[in-house]
Design an enzyme around this catalytic site. Sequence first.
Site, short mmCIF file in Angstrom:
data_model
loop_
_atom_site.label_atom_id
_atom_site.label_comp_id
_atom_site.label_asym_id
_atom_site.label_seq_id
_atom_site.Cartn_x
_atom_site.Cartn_y
_atom_site.Cartn_z
N SER A 98 0.82 -1.21 0.00
CA SER A 98 0.00 0.00 0.00
C SER A 98 0.85 1.26 0.00
O SER A 98 1.49 1.58 -0.98
CB SER A 98 -0.96 -0.02 1.20
OG SER A 98 -1.82 1.08 1.16
N ASP A 243 -4.07 5.77 -2.51
CA ASP A 243 -2.82 5.15 -2.07
C ASP A 243 -2.46 4.04 -3.07
O ASP A 243 -3.15 3.84 -4.08
CB ASP A 243 -2.91 4.65 -0.62
CG ASP A 243 -3.98 3.59 -0.39
OD1 ASP A 243 -4.64 3.18 -1.37
OD2 ASP A 243 -4.15 3.14 0.76
N ASP A 245 -2.48 0.71 -3.36
CA ASP A 245 -3.38 -0.39 -3.75
C ASP A 245 -4.82 0.09 -3.85
O ASP A 245 -5.75 -0.70 -3.89
CB ASP A 245 -3.25 -1.58 -2.79
CG ASP A 245 -3.64 -1.24 -1.35
OD1 ASP A 245 -3.57 -0.04 -0.98
OD2 ASP A 245 -4.02 -2.15 -0.59
N ASP A 247 -7.18 1.08 -2.00
CA ASP A 247 -8.32 0.76 -1.14
C ASP A 247 -8.73 1.97 -0.30
O ASP A 247 -9.70 1.93 0.45
CB ASP A 247 -8.05 -0.47 -0.25
CG ASP A 247 -6.89 -0.28 0.71
OD1 ASP A 247 -6.15 0.72 0.58
OD2 ASP A 247 -6.71 -1.13 1.60
#
Length: 456
Positions: A98, A243, A245, A247
């Site tokens: 992340s 960010d 990834d 999510d």
Amino acid sequence: MTTLTCFKAYDIRGKLETELNEDISYKVGRAYGQIYKPKTIVVGCDVRLSSQSLKEALIQGLNDAGVNVLDLGMTGTEEVYFGAFHLDVQGGIEVTASHNPMDYNGIKLVRENARPISADTGLKDIQKLAEENNFEEVAQKGTTESYNILPEFVEHLLTYIQPEKIRPLKLVVNAGNGAAGHVIDALEEKFKALNIPVEFIKIHHEADGTFPNGIPNPILVENRASTSEAVIKHGADMGIAWDGDFDRCFLFDEKGQFIEGYYIVGLLAQAFLIQKSGEKIVHDPRLVWNTLDIVEKYNGIAVQSKSGHAFIKQVMREENAVYGGEMSAHHYFRDFSYCDSGMIPWLLVSSLLSETQQTLSSLVENMIAKFPCSGEINFKVSNTGTVIQRIFDHYAVQNPTIDKTDGVSLDFGAWRLNIRASNTEPLLRLNIELNASAAGRSLQSYVDEVSALIQA
């Protein structure tokens, strides 16, 4: 027996080579397969330079444990979550660090229907087996095939909006050279086909594991300028930054101002309750007044949960809540199998902008004026328990309302504070909010007062 330090409270994360490498990744896959015995799972990875080889080792471990793998390729975490509840599979794993520094990577794991695996729900068992390195041999090894989840994922995302109601919008989108870009491209194509009048202005768009513009972590103040400046330059209606990834998404209004995640929780609660009153909204205890105010105004039911995705998801399932939000910019959705998504929030806010015919700043200005907040302030302290007790003792004479759902929350009517120890670092996290109509002092004066107590 080797102790593996990369196992954390909610996922696996560690420094490359010393804490996390291909051998450890292989063992994680092998242990996951042996413990849960799924027939098939989905696996994906982010854009980090080390992610592909860690993913290949993980898949080898899964295959050797007899598990079939659908390899989703380069994905965000939520594409793996989506695959885990949408396809006929029994789990999912994403290789991602992340927003962690360059020399880190990590692994996020879920079971069937994208149910989280954390320290309380199986991660410790995986750790134990990986450390023991004592694996059973299986009669039949698993297979691996590539699978493109993107078209189905995009179709699902469109169910959160009514395309015909979206008015012309100009959006700055900043993938931070992470994994979000390919989803934006696919949505842009779909929007064109459906005549949805949204123009995307793309910055730092190409997936690039060297992160030429810095690690994608918009929660850091120094990482916000590029999105903010692009919004102003292009006269956009909103800026969105993700960010690595994707999510989590972070929103900027049409003036280029960053909006604290706390107020987005209120905004998304409003978006759902406008559609259907009486729904339950789950929130964390760090900052609450604005959320409670909005939920009451739009005839919803507010439910408090401890911070952290495993807790929020659990409470949402128990309460059948339509939406759950954390001030840290994690947003969870019942129709997304209670998982967090960084794509659904901005779609809902775009819908709200269209429906209310208001600017984003005008939608949040009242909230911010009514309940200003400090944002999360972190303090490095050696003994978190002692400091929390000191604060508790200092304010006891004022008879605050006390809540211990997560750390300690003290409510004085005119202002409230929440102080909690980090799960992962020797940090104290402080949040303060003000009830502007009742407070005779500035927010900063309370922040200074509590900060002095912490650092005494």
